[in-house]
Design a protein around this motif. Structure first.
Motif, PDB file in Angstrom:
ATOM      1  N   ARG A  42       0.773  -1.270  -0.016  1.00 54.45           N
ATOM      2  CA  ARG A  42      -0.036  -0.020  -0.010  1.00 54.45           C
ATOM      3  C   ARG A  42       0.957   1.283  -0.130  1.00 54.45           C
ATOM      4  O   ARG A  42       0.594   2.184  -0.798  1.00 54.45           O
ATOM      5  CB  ARG A  42      -0.744  -0.001   1.181  1.00 54.45           C
ATOM      6  N   ARG A  43       1.799   1.248   0.708  1.00 54.44           N
ATOM      7  CA  ARG A  43       2.838   2.554   0.953  1.00 54.44           C
ATOM      8  C   ARG A  43       3.639   2.676  -0.568  1.00 54.44           C
ATOM      9  O   ARG A  43       3.526   3.819  -0.883  1.00 54.44           O
ATOM     10  CB  ARG A  43       3.742   2.139   2.088  1.00 54.44           C
ATOM     11  N   THR A  55       2.731   1.538  -3.527  1.00 52.71           N
ATOM     12  CA  THR A  55       1.511   2.044  -4.190  1.00 52.71           C
ATOM     13  C   THR A  55       1.133   3.558  -4.278  1.00 52.71           C
ATOM     14  O   THR A  55       1.091   4.186  -5.209  1.00 52.71           O
ATOM     15  CB  THR A  55       0.360   1.128  -4.315  1.00 52.71           C
ATOM     16  N   ASP A  56       0.955   4.024  -3.214  1.00 52.42           N
ATOM     17  CA  ASP A  56       0.438   5.322  -2.843  1.00 52.42           C
ATOM     18  C   ASP A  56       1.697   6.139  -3.306  1.00 52.42           C
ATOM     19  O   ASP A  56       1.453   7.205  -3.819  1.00 52.42           O
ATOM     20  CB  ASP A  56       0.000   5.561  -1.472  1.00 52.42           C
ATOM     21  N   ASP A 107       1.599   6.477  -7.019  1.00 46.86           N
ATOM     22  CA  ASP A 107       0.610   7.189  -7.646  1.00 46.86           C
ATOM     23  C   ASP A 107       0.985   8.765  -7.300  1.00 46.86           C
ATOM     24  O   ASP A 107       0.558   9.581  -8.316  1.00 46.86           O
ATOM     25  CB  ASP A 107      -0.676   7.014  -6.810  1.00 46.86           C
TER      26      ASP A 107
END
Length: 296
Positions: free
Chosen positions: A250-251, A253-254, A257
């Motif tokens: 998640r980290r 990917t964020d 982005d």
């Protein structure tokens, strides 16, 4: 349909939809053929000469033993353009085709006019590294049930992907028993999808200098991983390791982005209520955004 030579003993299926204007080439995601765009590609023949390629190892293209790494697949795209006499083209790629498009954009920028990513900017190299830690890796591909009828397969794919799959994609991407009509296997070289995943190169999207359009559904690998964790059919090893890895994913990917949103020459559009096959769920939105972006 025609075939074009890209390497010794290797030919790609080329779908020529016709049209007037500069070349526009569609590249399918993992597990699909060029026919997955049969309903989308013709939308652009008024302004472009439109093609779709089926990569090696799938559908009606050649099925060689090797050449499923990102660099070779990217070279195949360039060689197919050469074989068609196309000096420069806009490329439209879904999912894993994003890695091949990025390779072409970095190594042969003179061959690229514009790039369109259809839910194709996830870091597949990172997820491949995670898969390597598993004894039973799971591919993010929808697999029909054995011996299901053609009609059942079509219905299941429509449910899972969010829209009807073109008839030729259904027939050329899958094998059905000629006697019973039941689904047998995907129509691709055995292990081709796995070799693509293991051979994927980390895509340096930040090195692309537009113009680039990215249409996405808002759900990346962390969401896919969450879904897989929640399925009883998912192997226990995957669930255990995925739970531990998910915060890191998640980290990353964020952060990725956030980097893309700051890229010069990029336009990012999140499509509401879309799914991974964005043109199946949000056809009108995709056509509208692409037409505006591809216009001179």
């Amino acid at each position: 349909m025609k075939r074009v030579k890209v390497a010794q003993g290797v030919e790609l299926e080329v779908l020529d939809f016709g049209g007037q204007g500069p070349a526009l080439v569609f590249l399918s995601g993992l597990g699909n053929t060029g026919h997955v765009f049969d309903g989308l590609a013709p939308e652009f023949i008024a302004t472009h000469h439109v093609y779709a390629f089926t990569r090696r190892g799938f559908g009606a293209s050649s099925w060689p033993d090797t050449g499923y790494d990102t660099a070779t697949l990217g070279q195949d795209v360039v060689h197919a353009l050469d074989g068609l006499g196309i000096q420069k083209a806009s490329l439209v790629g879904h999912s894993m085709a994003g890695d091949e498009m990025t390779w072409v954009g970095l190594h042969h920028p003179e061959r690229i006019d514009k790039l369109v990513f259809l839910d194709a900017t996830d870091d597949r190299a990172e997820i491949a590294e995670f898969m390597r830690t598993l004894q039973q890796p799971l591919l993010p591909i929808v697999t029909p049930q054995a011996q299901a009828s053609r009609e059942s397969v079509a219905a299941d794919l429509a449910r899972d992907l969010g829209g009807l799959v073109p008839a030729h994609e259904l027939d050329l991407g899958h094998e059905f028993d000629p006697t019973t009509g039941g689904y047998v296997r995907p129509h691709r070289r055995p292990e081709a999808a796995e070799q693509m995943l293991w051979g994927v190169a980390k895509a340096d999207f930040s090195a692309l200098r537009g113009p680039v359009l990215s249409l996405f559904d808002g759900y990346a690998f962390p969401e896919w991983m969450e879904v897989m964790i929640g399925l009883e059919s998912t192997p226990a090893e995957f669930r255990e390791k995925a739970r531990a890895y998910l915060p890191t994913l998640r980290r990353n990917t964020d952060a990725a982005d956030a980097t893309l949103r700051q890229m010069p020459g990029w336009k990012l559009v999140k499509l509401e209520n879309a799914r991974h096959f964005v043109w199946l769920t949000n056809h009108a939105d995709v056509v509208r955004e692409m037409r505006a972006f591809l216009s001179p």
